[in-house]
Design an enzyme around this catalytic site. Structure first.
Site, mmCIF file in Angstrom:
data_model
loop_
_atom_site.group_PDB
_atom_site.id
_atom_site.type_symbol
_atom_site.label_atom_id
_atom_site.label_comp_id
_atom_site.label_asym_id
_atom_site.label_seq_id
_atom_site.Cartn_x
_atom_site.Cartn_y
_atom_site.Cartn_z
ATOM 1 N N CYS A 106 0.878 -1.358 -0.110
ATOM 2 C CA CYS A 106 -0.021 0.056 0.011
ATOM 3 C C CYS A 106 0.659 1.201 0.225
ATOM 4 O O CYS A 106 1.637 1.636 1.062
ATOM 5 C CB CYS A 106 -0.991 -0.001 1.116
ATOM 6 N N CYS A 150 0.079 4.024 2.484
ATOM 7 C CA CYS A 150 0.497 3.736 3.964
ATOM 8 C C CYS A 150 1.778 3.874 4.139
ATOM 9 O O CYS A 150 2.073 4.549 5.310
ATOM 10 C CB CYS A 150 0.265 2.131 4.293
#
Lengths: 551, 170, 277
Positions: free
Chosen positions: B60, B63
């Site tokens: 991700c 993130c």
């Protein structure tokens, strides 16, 4: 939704109201989340978007969980009116897809109703949901977790699996024990060597009603695992085996199945190295031998390849594990160059190199009278350590993350891949795809709240539908707004009329745990993959509204 | 029409719960530490100091960007407020073994937990990553956010400082 | 330690559960039931569908175990799997009949092979995976026949016209709308087929396509036999005619007739008869 389901769900719901209506402090907590995607579909013959008679489709989910001390219960209400394009149409209407009650007392946890769980790394059993893919193989039955002594963890369950708004035919039974040696005594707790061992057993039952062939009704599998950590090193290994399990997935062969997964890691500050190897041999395991797609899976076979995060790399030629047999290995190194060095720059630079390779396993005719993979025979025999000739996938990639200044952050990505579309996507006769990918992801922070991000990507290949270019421009105002435009352009398509632009615009507003997003544009037909499980998404053109919130 | 009613219902629920001032605590779920040992999340605490619980994954991008941004200032944050960040990786068996080397390779000083089957994620009602929670010294969740943008780290630190002083977050 | 005992007992019990290691030969001993009920399996297929030969094999083995009682129709559908390609795949086996059945019954929604057994609906879907055809077929074949169909055909080779006479007799009381549909199929067509059991590129250029749907005598959905109350013994006779296509081999063609309940679409009885016998 049938009456029985409704009654059950109402019981669970009434549990909330009963428990939350007592009206005293420390009543417990009710929390949940909500998510919906509504899409309006336009006609778009150019990209081959299927006609949607309803014009508007919707998937919606709402979870409610109640917890009070050692007790919790909850439901998930799901609504498909009708399911979005690309989801199985058997997700239809409304219903409670999940409901459970669980309590813990004296180290014993009892769950009645639905639950998700996993033994070891999931090679033998994994029940989970990935709602963006329409994957949900929730168990429905009884589960016990018990810790009789410190360091010994026992689990057992008997359950059926979710199949859309009903249940699959088969019954699944499983037990698992894990011993964490370092928790067994005070002395061991401080040992530098950390050891965990575990063993699992899973069996499924499905009646044999076939009038042509004898099929096994009870299919058992068992396995063991070990994890050892010593200082900067750690090793993990798992081996599982399954008896004969003829099914649609393996073409009804009666061979036994097995899977092994090994990992070795070394890490210290600024450097991480990870090596992995695996071998899968006829290990599709489902609670209904006729199940296909992503339904009724009992186990999970992870792909041993990098999970890509750039959109072309992640969605055009993604690799998915081949349950009928594959051998794979992977190596990954991540290294952070020192700050203030000539190479590392003022703010440091991280280099991430990954290589993975997947081959078929060795498959030879089982005996002289049967042909290879012939249904209702042993199918094939395989030498354990021999690597098959067919290459399924190769991927060499490098990712460099470098912060240039307080305002500029960059990520550069390069990958060289070999992709056997014949096997991975089941398109016999299509040539293997050799591709190069490059991407640059640049973020410029204007001030403490405003930032611009530009992502430029290319996928270069002579095979299949040729090369792609993609560009994304995103403007964010922390913490609320994000506006983005994206274009994917299949400029290298050999048929000039198919050199299409897939443009999308997207506005997202976030307030704490609530997100609202509106997107308009074209969606390319292709695979959407999360964690190595994929679903085929048809091409579409239209307006999508998504709302997600937690409370 | 039904669909819009459903959406409104969902939002309605949300506001009702906000009205009810329902203080949320960290849910209980079984996760793993990096050395493979089991850990129950109800044990999470930071001795009366603020704590951040951030759900992320190795695949991700946003993130990782957020965790990188916080990592640069983490030492100062800790000095000033005693805050601790618990990074909960939702990577499944495919990437679970890579999390430890990744975190070390990145020089992150966070406490890392592995949630390979999403049990903790579901217990905390997380729809998708990134999703960050701010927990006060009493173990109550006082703020959460489900997304990240460059510059969020400044706002998060403001909130952490407030919580460290014992102020309410509106 | 006392606490562990019940748990270990549970695990032990799980281990004791028999697991069924099946030793070859893997075929069931045929018990061949008798009766006059016949069933219709519609195999939705395509020459570019690499798994479809498995479904055809499933029909073949089923017909061996229940001789004369399983009637099959292969309906080539979808553009992905059945559109005529270049080279050896240059024939289009798709028919308007097959296409309209597919769009009405949503058989190919999740890809092929897939099919219907007597068009029964289970768990809200009519499509049934080929691995389950055998068990559904068996449960249906064990039911008594509720109607009989007799087909007589005459063929004139000069103008290639088939005249078919279909006599339907109901064997019990009914009160619903029943329709009769009459299709034409052709067997033993030599034409290429993708088959994933063959080494890459997985082309079987001499594949024998069986029971390929070629057309109908009275449209995809047939015509109404009765919408009134019928008592046992009531019978209806219908006669239809149509010409064979130029490339069809008359000696491989057959007429398939079936009666179905118009409200549930489920098939009551089916019958097959060669054009030339």
């Amino acid at each position: 939704m049938n009456k029985i389901q409704l009654k059950a769900a109402l019981l669970y719901v009434s549990c909330f109201f009963y428990l939350s209506s007592i009206g005293q402090p420390n009543l417990g907590e009710i929390h949940g989340n909500f998510q919906t995607d509504v899409q309006y579909y336009n006609k778009d013959t150019l990209i081959g978007a299927p006609i949607v008679p309803e014009k508007v489709l919707m998937n919606g989910f709402a979870n409610l969980n109640f917890t009070r001390e050692n007790f919790s219960c909850g439901v998930r209400y799901e609504s498909y009116l009708n399911a979005l394009q690309g989801f199985d149409t058997r997700y239809k209407g409304n219903g409670f897809g999940f409901r459970y009650a669980t309590y813990t007392k004296d180290n014993l946890t009892v769950t009645a109703g639905n639950f998700y769980d996993q033994f070891g790394s999931g090679l033998i059993f994994r029940s989970y949901e990935e709602r963006t893919l329409g994957v949900d193989n929730a168990m429905d039955g009884l589960r016990l977790k018990y810790r009789p002594i410190s360091g010994l963890y026992l689990k057992g369950f008997i359950a059926k699996q979710r199949f859309f708004f009903g249940q699959g035919e088969g019954i699944v039974r499983g037990a698992d024990a894990e011993i964490n040696v370092n928790e067994l005594s005070e002395q061991l707790a401080n040992a530098k060597l950390k050891v965990q061992v575990g063993g699992s057993f899973v069996s499924k039952y499905q009646q044999d009603k076939d009038i042509v062939y004898k099929l096994p009704e009870n299919v058992a599998s068992g396995g063991g695992r070990l994890k050892v950590a010593y200082g900067k090193f750690s090793f993990s290994g798992e081996y599982v085996q399954k008896i004969n399990d003829p099914s649609t997935m393996n073409n009804f062969i009666y061979k036994e199945g097995s899977a092994v997964l090994l990992g070795l890691a070394y890490s210290q500050k600024g450097l991480g190295i990870n090596l992995g190897a695996k071998r899968i041999d006829n290990m599709s395991f489902r609670s209904d031998r006729g199940a296909i797609g992503n339904n009724l899976m009992i186990n999970y076979l992870p792909a041993l390849t990098k999970q890509q995060s750039y959109n072309l790399a992640a969605s055009i030629y993604p690799y998915a594990s081949q349950p009928n047999g594959e051998m794979a290995y992977q190596a990954e190194v991540i290294y952070t160059l020192k700050k203030d060095s000539w190479l590392g720059g003022k703010y440091g630079t991280t280099v991430n190199v990954n290589y993975s390779e997947v081959h078929d396993i060795d498959k030879q005719i089982p005996n002289d009278s049967t042909s290879l993979l012939e249904p209702h025979t042993m199918g094939y025999k395989s030498e354990f350590l021999k690597v098959g000739e067919t290459v399924f996938f190769k991927d060499f990639n490098v990712e460099i993350t470098r912060k240039l200044s307080k305002k500029w952050k960059t990520v550069f990505f390069y990958a060289n891949q070999v992709y056997n579309i014949e096997v991975v996507q089941g398109h016999p006769g299509e040539p293997t795809i050799y591709s190069n990918l490059a991407a640059a992801d640049i973020t410029y922070k204007i001030n403490s709240t405003n930032a611009i991000r530009i992502e430029v990507e290319g996928l270069f290949t002579k095979q299949d539908i040729g090369s792609w270019a993609a560009a994304l421009l995103e403007y964010t105002v922390a913490p609320h707004w994000s506006v983005a435009v994206l274009d994917q352009y299949n400029y290298g398509n050999p048929e000039s009329e198919k050199q299409i632009h897939y443009y999308t615009g997207n506005i997202t507003y976030t307030q704490n745990a609530n997100r609202f997003s509106i997107a308009y544009g074209r969606q390319r037909a292709g695979l959407l993959c999360v964690g190595g499980v994929c679903r085929i998404v048809p091409a579409s053109n239209g307006l999508t509204l998504s709302v997600s919130s937690s409370f | 029409m039904q669909k819009f009613i459903l959406i409104l219902l969902g939002l309605g629920l949300n506001f009702i719960s906000a009205e009810a001032q329902n203080k949320q605590h960290i849910a209980s779920a079984d996760v793993k530490k990096l050395d493979g040992s089991s850990f129950n999340t109800s044990q999470l605490s930071n001795d009366g100091k603020p704590m951040l619980v951030d759900f992320w994954a190795t695949w991700c991008g946003p993130c990782k960007a957020e965790l990188n941004a916080i990592a640069e200032e983490y030492a100062e944050w800790q000095k000033e407020t005693g805050v601790k960040l618990v990074a909960v990786s939702i990577d499944d068996a495919r990437n679970m073994e890579k999390v430890g080397p990744y975190v070390n390779g990145k020089n992150w000083e966070y406490e890392v937990l592995l949630d390979p089957n999403g049990d903790f994620k579901r217990a905390m009602n997380v729809n998708n990553v990134p999703h960050i929670f701010l927990v006060n010294g009493k173990g109550e969740i006082v703020w959460q956010q489900n997304s990240s943008a460059p510059g969020d780290e400044d706002k998060i630190f403001e909130l952490v400082k407030k919580v460290a002083k014992g102020e309410e977050i509106k | 330690m006392k606490k562990i005992i019940p748990f270990l007992a549970l695990i032990f019990a799980l281990f004791l559960m028999s697991c069924d290691k099946v030793e070859g030969p893997y075929t069931e001993v045929s018990t061949g039931s008798t009766g006059t009920r016949k069933i219709l399996i519609e195999d939705f297929t395509g020459h570019l569908c690499p798994n479809c030969p498995r479904a055809a094999e499933a029909i073949k083995s089923l017909q061996l175990v229940r001789p004369g009682r399983v009637i099959a129709i292969g309906e080539h559908v979808t553009s992905i799997f059945a559109s005529p390609g270049s080279g050896i795949y240059n024939i289009d086996f798709r028919t308007p009949i097959g296409n309209s059945n597919d769009s009405l019954f949503h058989v190919s929604d999740l890809g092929l092979p897939s099919g219907m057994v007597n068009r029964i609906s289970r768990n809200g879907a009519r499509r049934i995976e080929y691995s389950k055809w055998s068990e559904y077929a068996d449960s249906l074949l064990n039911l008594p026949a509720e109607a009989t169909i007799t087909i007589e055909n005459t063929y004139t080779s000069t103008n290639r016209i088939v005249i078919t006479t279909v006599k339907c007799e109901f064997l019990k009381d009914f009160n619903s709308t029943y329709k009769l549909a009459v299709y034409l199929i052709e067997d033993s067509i030599l034409h290429a087929q993708k088959d994933n059991q063959l080494p890459s590129p997985a082309n079987d250029s001499d594949y024998v396509h069986q029971h390929v749907l070629r057309g109908a005598f009275n449209g995809a959905f047939g015509e109404i036999l009765t919408s009134a109350v019928v008592s046992p013994g009531t019978n209806f006779t219908k006669t239809y005619a149509r010409a064979l296509g130029a490339s069809w081999k008359e000696k491989h063609c057959a007429v398939v007739a079936f009666i179905y309940d118009d409200s549930t679409k489920e098939i009551l009885q089916a019958e097959e008869k060669e054009v030339i016998y």
